[in-house]
Write a protein that holds these residues in place. Structure first.
Motif, PDB file in Angstrom:
ATOM      1  N   VAL A  21      95.098  16.831  27.528  1.00 36.47           N
ATOM      2  CA  VAL A  21      95.784  15.625  27.900  1.00 36.47           C
ATOM      3  C   VAL A  21      97.108  16.000  26.782  1.00 36.47           C
ATOM      4  CG1 VAL A  21      95.859  13.275  28.951  1.00 36.47           C
ATOM      5  CG2 VAL A  21      94.213  14.602  29.607  1.00 36.47           C
ATOM      6  N   HIS A  22      96.417  15.235  26.504  1.00 38.14           N
ATOM      7  CA  HIS A  22      97.959  15.015  24.999  1.00 38.14           C
ATOM      8  C   HIS A  22      99.025  16.550  25.134  1.00 38.14           C
ATOM      9  CE1 HIS A  22      94.864  18.426  23.007  1.00 38.14           C
ATOM     10  NE2 HIS A  22      95.465  18.148  22.048  1.00 38.14           N
ATOM     11  N   LEU A  23      98.266  17.448  25.271  1.00 34.76           N
ATOM     12  CA  LEU A  23      99.580  18.753  25.623  1.00 34.76           C
ATOM     13  C   LEU A  23     100.731  18.179  26.489  1.00 34.76           C
ATOM     14  CD1 LEU A  23      96.943  21.829  25.285  1.00 34.76           C
ATOM     15  CD2 LEU A  23      98.065  20.627  23.087  1.00 34.76           C
ATOM     16  N   TRP A  24     100.529  18.035  27.972  1.00 32.04           N
ATOM     17  CA  TRP A  24     101.438  17.477  28.491  1.00 32.04           C
ATOM     18  C   TRP A  24     101.876  15.821  28.916  1.00 32.04           C
ATOM     19  CZ3 TRP A  24      99.317  14.271  32.011  1.00 32.04           C
ATOM     20  CH2 TRP A  24      97.857  14.709  32.292  1.00 32.04           C
ATOM     21  N   TYR A  25     100.625  15.061  28.332  1.00 33.27           N
ATOM     22  CA  TYR A  25     100.323  14.001  28.464  1.00 33.27           C
ATOM     23  C   TYR A  25     102.309  13.660  27.980  1.00 33.27           C
ATOM     24  CZ  TYR A  25      99.790   8.636  28.251  1.00 33.27           C
ATOM     25  OH  TYR A  25     100.124   7.104  28.856  1.00 33.27           O
ATOM     26  N   ASP A  79      86.606  19.721  28.082  1.00 33.71           N
ATOM     27  CA  ASP A  79      85.459  21.421  27.689  1.00 33.71           C
ATOM     28  C   ASP A  79      87.236  22.062  26.797  1.00 33.71           C
ATOM     29  OD1 ASP A  79      84.980  23.923  27.104  1.00 33.71           O
ATOM     30  OD2 ASP A  79      85.740  24.827  28.601  1.00 33.71           O
ATOM     31  N   GLY A  80      86.626  21.559  25.197  1.00 35.82           N
ATOM     32  CA  GLY A  80      87.794  22.048  24.206  1.00 35.82           C
ATOM     33  C   GLY A  80      88.446  23.282  23.333  1.00 35.82           C
ATOM     34  N   SER A  81      87.080  24.343  24.167  1.00 34.40           N
ATOM     35  CA  SER A  81      86.120  25.309  23.754  1.00 34.40           C
ATOM     36  C   SER A  81      87.817  26.467  23.827  1.00 34.40           C
ATOM     37  CB  SER A  81      85.363  26.616  24.422  1.00 34.40           C
ATOM     38  OG  SER A  81      85.289  26.382  25.831  1.00 34.40           O
ATOM     39  N   ASP A  82      88.423  26.003  25.692  1.00 29.94           N
ATOM     40  CA  ASP A  82      89.403  26.771  25.591  1.00 29.94           C
ATOM     41  C   ASP A  82      90.899  25.481  26.337  1.00 29.94           C
ATOM     42  OD1 ASP A  82      91.752  28.091  26.810  1.00 29.94           O
ATOM     43  OD2 ASP A  82      90.406  29.716  28.246  1.00 29.94           O
ATOM     44  N   LEU A  83      91.974  25.488  25.857  1.00 24.84           N
ATOM     45  CA  LEU A  83      92.954  24.540  26.362  1.00 24.84           C
ATOM     46  C   LEU A  83      94.055  25.251  26.853  1.00 24.84           C
ATOM     47  CD1 LEU A  83      93.114  22.455  23.240  1.00 24.84           C
ATOM     48  CD2 LEU A  83      91.969  22.254  25.262  1.00 24.84           C
ATOM     49  N   SER A  84      94.069  26.346  27.248  1.00 19.90           N
ATOM     50  CA  SER A  84      94.964  26.723  28.015  1.00 19.90           C
ATOM     51  C   SER A  84      95.255  26.931  29.237  1.00 19.90           C
ATOM     52  CB  SER A  84      94.822  28.548  28.347  1.00 19.90           C
ATOM     53  OG  SER A  84      93.155  28.499  28.898  1.00 19.90           O
ATOM     54  N   TYR A  85      96.197  26.005  29.479  1.00 11.08           N
ATOM     55  CA  TYR A  85      96.331  26.347  31.468  1.00 11.08           C
ATOM     56  C   TYR A  85      95.804  26.220  32.429  1.00 11.08           C
ATOM     57  CZ  TYR A  85      98.942  26.426  36.025  1.00 11.08           C
ATOM     58  OH  TYR A  85      98.974  25.988  37.278  1.00 11.08           O
ATOM     59  N   GLU A  86      95.174  28.097  32.403  1.00 14.99           N
ATOM     60  CA  GLU A  86      94.963  28.929  32.821  1.00 14.99           C
ATOM     61  C   GLU A  86      93.341  28.990  33.075  1.00 14.99           C
ATOM     62  OE1 GLU A  86      98.725  30.509  31.888  1.00 14.99           O
ATOM     63  OE2 GLU A  86      96.928  30.027  30.227  1.00 14.99           O
ATOM     64  N   GLY A 140     106.372  10.643  28.137  1.00 19.99           N
ATOM     65  CA  GLY A 140     107.218  10.253  27.727  1.00 19.99           C
ATOM     66  C   GLY A 140     106.647   9.069  25.794  1.00 19.99           C
ATOM     67  N   ARG A 141     105.322   9.247  25.658  1.00 17.74           N
ATOM     68  CA  ARG A 141     104.442   8.708  24.844  1.00 17.74           C
ATOM     69  C   ARG A 141     103.413   9.934  24.649  1.00 17.74           C
ATOM     70  NH1 ARG A 141     104.252   5.193  28.544  1.00 17.74           N
ATOM     71  NH2 ARG A 141     102.268   4.712  29.059  1.00 17.74           N
ATOM     72  N   ILE A 142     102.700   9.957  22.851  1.00 22.56           N
ATOM     73  CA  ILE A 142     102.338  10.793  22.592  1.00 22.56           C
ATOM     74  C   ILE A 142     100.764  10.326  23.142  1.00 22.56           C
ATOM     75  CG2 ILE A 142     103.197  11.768  21.059  1.00 22.56           C
ATOM     76  CD1 ILE A 142     101.374   9.676  18.848  1.00 22.56           C
ATOM     77  N   CYS A 143      99.745  11.146  23.302  1.00 22.05           N
ATOM     78  CA  CYS A 143      97.823   9.916  23.094  1.00 22.05           C
ATOM     79  C   CYS A 143      96.843  11.124  22.262  1.00 22.05           C
ATOM     80  CB  CYS A 143      97.637  10.379  25.049  1.00 22.05           C
ATOM     81  SG  CYS A 143      97.178  10.993  25.148  1.00 22.05           S
ATOM     82  N   PRO A 144      96.266  10.113  21.933  1.00 24.38           N
ATOM     83  CA  PRO A 144      95.031  11.371  21.328  1.00 24.38           C
ATOM     84  C   PRO A 144      94.531  12.204  22.200  1.00 24.38           C
ATOM     85  CG  PRO A 144      94.019   9.304  22.023  1.00 24.38           C
ATOM     86  CD  PRO A 144      95.289   9.247  22.284  1.00 24.38           C
ATOM     87  N   ALA A 145      94.163  13.310  21.357  1.00 23.15           N
ATOM     88  CA  ALA A 145      93.792  14.682  21.548  1.00 23.15           C
ATOM     89  C   ALA A 145      91.756  14.257  21.939  1.00 23.15           C
ATOM     90  CB  ALA A 145      93.251  15.585  20.997  1.00 23.15           C
ATOM     91  N   TYR A 146      91.254  14.114  22.827  1.00 20.56           N
ATOM     92  CA  TYR A 146      90.034  12.917  23.855  1.00 20.56           C
ATOM     93  C   TYR A 146      88.972  14.670  22.821  1.00 20.56           C
ATOM     94  CZ  TYR A 146      93.331   9.780  26.425  1.00 20.56           C
ATOM     95  OH  TYR A 146      94.047   9.006  26.400  1.00 20.56           O
ATOM     96  N   SER A 173      86.300  13.527  24.104  1.00 19.52           N
ATOM     97  CA  SER A 173      84.907  13.421  25.282  1.00 19.52           C
ATOM     98  C   SER A 173      85.608  13.041  26.407  1.00 19.52           C
ATOM     99  CB  SER A 173      83.921  13.045  25.046  1.00 19.52           C
ATOM    100  OG  SER A 173      84.322  11.898  24.839  1.00 19.52           O
ATOM    101  N   SER A 174      85.065  13.175  27.900  1.00 21.91           N
ATOM    102  CA  SER A 174      85.523  12.352  29.136  1.00 21.91           C
ATOM    103  C   SER A 174      85.416  10.971  29.201  1.00 21.91           C
ATOM    104  CB  SER A 174      84.930  12.785  30.279  1.00 21.91           C
ATOM    105  OG  SER A 174      84.859  14.375  30.828  1.00 21.91           O
ATOM    106  N   ALA A 175      84.693  10.099  28.327  1.00 18.56           N
ATOM    107  CA  ALA A 175      83.813   8.962  28.086  1.00 18.56           C
ATOM    108  C   ALA A 175      85.615   8.806  26.948  1.00 18.56           C
ATOM    109  CB  ALA A 175      82.665   8.512  27.103  1.00 18.56           C
ATOM    110  N   GLU A 176      86.022   9.183  25.939  1.00 19.47           N
ATOM    111  CA  GLU A 176      86.622   8.427  25.345  1.00 19.47           C
ATOM    112  C   GLU A 176      88.359   8.393  25.262  1.00 19.47           C
ATOM    113  OE1 GLU A 176      88.588   9.046  21.010  1.00 19.47           O
ATOM    114  OE2 GLU A 176      88.196  11.249  21.855  1.00 19.47           O
ATOM    115  N   ALA A 177      88.132   9.278  27.218  1.00 16.62           N
ATOM    116  CA  ALA A 177      89.648   9.767  27.533  1.00 16.62           C
ATOM    117  C   ALA A 177      89.364   8.265  28.644  1.00 16.62           C
ATOM    118  CB  ALA A 177      89.532  10.337  28.570  1.00 16.62           C
ATOM    119  N   LEU A 178      88.318   7.622  28.491  1.00 15.36           N
ATOM    120  CA  LEU A 178      88.230   6.307  30.032  1.00 15.36           C
ATOM    121  C   LEU A 178      88.870   4.773  28.589  1.00 15.36           C
ATOM    122  CD1 LEU A 178      84.695   6.281  31.472  1.00 15.36           C
ATOM    123  CD2 LEU A 178      86.984   6.333  32.550  1.00 15.36           C
ATOM    124  N   GLY A 179      88.406   5.180  27.345  1.00 16.04           N
ATOM    125  CA  GLY A 179      89.308   3.839  26.722  1.00 16.04           C
ATOM    126  C   GLY A 179      90.863   3.270  26.369  1.00 16.04           C
TER     127      GLY A 179
END
Length: 200
Positions: free
Chosen positions: A111-115, A76-83, A120-126, A128-134
């Motif tokens: 995920v890219h916010l806390w990863y 859900d990219g509409s709200d990236l807040s922790y809350e 200790g390394r960056i990851c892309p901003a996913y 979709s959930s399917a993209e994360a699997l990759g």
């Protein structure tokens, strides 16, 4: 070698076998029904609950053996807040009461916010959930499923299912996840001695 009876078969036959196995697993099937009812955006049950359940079925282990938790992705990219994510996690905690395994809910859009802090390394901003699997450390582990309104099981497996049905853990070198691949592989071999782990 009956545990390898689906190894090397066409993808459509492996998908049918996966669906049959998951429908017969009372824990996974209940988790899928409950997850569908939670109705999170772009949700899927992923990883260990799926491939471990297949290995359990094919080696005569009981449902739930070796599974630490049920991983539930949503995106859900509409709200990236922790809350916002925390609210979804708390709603899920109440929703899944009674399931014999804990459920871990994670918004893949965050995920890219806390990863970097955690690993200790960056990851892309996913997107979709399917993209994360990759980006999983092992291609074998990159599988997710969701239950449709018609009770069909939709399978998302960017690297296919043959590694799972071949009891083979294969590295995914898109990121430097060497240690994760090694650690998870060693744990899998302790629980399912039929497993082979391909080196990084």
């Amino acid at each position: 070698m009956t545990h390898l009876r689906y190894s090397g078969l066409p993808a459509v036959e492996q998908a049918a076998a996966l669906k049959t196995i998951l429908r017969a697993d009372p824990i996974v099937w209940k988790a899928l029904e409950l997850a569908r009812g939670l109705d999170l955006p772009d949700w899927m049950v992923v990883s260990g609950a799926i491939y471990n359940s297949i290995w359990n079925s094919l080696t005569g282990k009981p449902p739930g053996y070796g599974i630490k938790d049920i991983d539930l992705f949503y995106c859900d990219g509409s709200d990236l807040s922790y809350e916002a994510e925390d609210a979804a996690i708390r709603r899920a905690a109440a929703h899944f009461v009674g399931l014999p395994l804990p459920v871990e809910v994670r918004n893949q859009a965050r995920v890219h916010l806390w990863y970097p802090t955690r690993f200790g390394r960056i990851c892309p901003a996913y997107r979709s959930s399917a993209e994360a699997l990759g980006y999983f450390a092992s291609r074998t582990h990159a599988v997710g499923v969701r239950l449709t309104v018609t009770n069909d099981i939709e399978i998302i497996a960017p690297f296919g299912l043959d590694d799972i049905f071949s009891f083979r853990i294969t590295p995914n070198k898109v990121m430097d996840n060497r240690e994760t691949h090694k650690t998870k592989g060693e744990r899998a071999m302790r629980l399912w001695p039929q497993i082979t782990v391909e080196p990084w």
